[in-house]
Design a protein around this motif. Structure first.
Motif, mmCIF file in Angstrom:
data_model
loop_
_atom_site.group_PDB
_atom_site.id
_atom_site.type_symbol
_atom_site.label_atom_id
_atom_site.label_comp_id
_atom_site.label_asym_id
_atom_site.label_seq_id
_atom_site.Cartn_x
_atom_site.Cartn_y
_atom_site.Cartn_z
ATOM 1 N N ILE A 1 0.845 -1.182 0.000
ATOM 2 C CA ILE A 1 0.000 0.000 0.000
ATOM 3 C C ILE A 1 0.882 1.233 0.000
ATOM 4 N N LEU A 2 0.323 2.316 -0.449
ATOM 5 C CA LEU A 2 1.061 3.567 -0.502
ATOM 6 C C LEU A 2 1.170 4.172 0.889
ATOM 7 N N SER A 3 2.276 4.879 1.111
ATOM 8 C CA SER A 3 2.394 5.629 2.361
ATOM 9 C C SER A 3 1.385 6.774 2.318
ATOM 10 N N SER A 4 1.149 7.391 3.449
ATOM 11 C CA SER A 4 0.197 8.512 3.466
ATOM 12 C C SER A 4 0.692 9.660 2.595
ATOM 13 N N SER A 5 2.005 9.900 2.565
ATOM 14 C CA SER A 5 2.562 10.949 1.700
ATOM 15 C C SER A 5 2.355 10.613 0.230
ATOM 16 N N GLN A 6 2.575 9.345 -0.140
ATOM 17 C CA GLN A 6 2.367 8.932 -1.527
ATOM 18 C C GLN A 6 0.893 9.035 -1.905
ATOM 19 N N GLN A 7 -0.005 8.662 -0.994
ATOM 20 C CA GLN A 7 -1.437 8.790 -1.273
ATOM 21 C C GLN A 7 -1.811 10.250 -1.500
ATOM 22 N N ARG A 8 -1.247 11.140 -0.692
ATOM 23 C CA ARG A 8 -1.528 12.574 -0.841
ATOM 24 C C ARG A 8 -1.024 13.083 -2.181
ATOM 25 N N LEU A 9 0.217 12.732 -2.537
ATOM 26 C CA LEU A 9 0.773 13.175 -3.821
ATOM 27 C C LEU A 9 -0.015 12.597 -4.998
ATOM 28 N N TRP A 10 -0.445 11.344 -4.873
ATOM 29 C CA TRP A 10 -1.238 10.725 -5.939
ATOM 30 C C TRP A 10 -2.579 11.447 -6.085
ATOM 31 N N ALA A 11 -3.219 11.752 -4.969
ATOM 32 C CA ALA A 11 -4.504 12.456 -5.017
ATOM 33 C C ALA A 11 -4.345 13.842 -5.645
ATOM 34 N N ILE A 12 -3.292 14.548 -5.270
ATOM 35 C CA ILE A 12 -3.024 15.870 -5.866
ATOM 36 C C ILE A 12 -2.786 15.733 -7.364
ATOM 37 N N ASP A 13 -2.029 14.715 -7.740
ATOM 38 C CA ASP A 13 -1.759 14.477 -9.162
ATOM 39 C C ASP A 13 -3.057 14.222 -9.920
ATOM 40 N N GLN A 14 -3.975 13.486 -9.317
ATOM 41 C CA GLN A 14 -5.258 13.207 -9.962
ATOM 42 C C GLN A 14 -6.080 14.481 -10.140
ATOM 43 N N LEU A 15 -6.051 15.341 -9.131
ATOM 44 C CA LEU A 15 -6.809 16.595 -9.192
ATOM 45 C C LEU A 15 -6.228 17.578 -10.212
ATOM 46 N N GLU A 16 -4.897 17.621 -10.287
ATOM 47 C CA GLU A 16 -4.226 18.581 -11.178
ATOM 48 C C GLU A 16 -3.973 18.021 -12.569
ATOM 49 N N ASP A 17 -4.276 16.752 -12.771
ATOM 50 C CA ASP A 17 -3.981 16.076 -14.036
ATOM 51 C C ASP A 17 -2.493 16.163 -14.357
#
Length: 168
Positions: A7-23
């Protein structure tokens, strides 16, 4: 637990979510540009970077959304890593600086596609006989700036080993 089940670390999950929002965004790129004077063995250079990518699973880990929209991990094969080579040795001096700047900017500020790209991309821009620029860019989801220094030290050791045809 296999790499695919991690599973992703909490930091990786946050960066992934930001990446999804910003495309995608170049804000999380960690670039390093090296001027090389002297002969560069391109085959050994590619082998060395491929070895680093093989050694560090996170550099070849892609993050995809599952059916519920949650992040899942897919690990790429290190053998698929490609060293991008740009030959500007025949370009007129008047244009060369601009072309070098364009290629380095493309590598350092280009957006990573977290669902399919390696988290490290490397370009070698050949500028003159025995002169080149190595541009290595890593996504912050895989590492941090401190880790880039470690990666480059490992690259140098592998590169020297492959140039001498000795085991690391």
């Amino acid at each position: 637990m296999s790499a695919e089940e991690q599973i992703l670390s909490s930091s990786q999950q946050r960066l992934w979510a930001i990446d999804q929002l910003e495309d995608g965004s170049p804000h999380y790129n960690i670039p390093n540009v090296l001027d090389v004077v002297g002969y560069l063995n391109l085959k050994a250079c590619e082998q060395a970077f491929r070895e680093v990518v093989c050694r560090h699973t996170v550099l070849r880990t892609c993050i995809l959304a599952d059916r519920q929209g949650n992040p899942t991990i897919k690990v790429k094969n290190a053998d698929d890593f490609i060293l991008h080579i740009v030959d500007l040795t025949k370009v007129a001096d008047a244009e060369k600086a601009q072309k070098v700047e364009e290629h380095v900017a493309e590598n350092t500020s280009g957006i990573f596609n977290l669902s399919k790209d390696f988290m490290l991309r490397v370009s070698v821009v050949l500028t003159e006989n025995n002169k080149c620029i190595i541009s290595a860019t890593m996504h912050h989801i895989a590492s941090d700036a401190w880790s880039m220094d470690i990666l480059l030290k490992e690259f140098r050791k592998y590169y020297e080993s492959f140039c001498r045809n000795t085991a690391f």
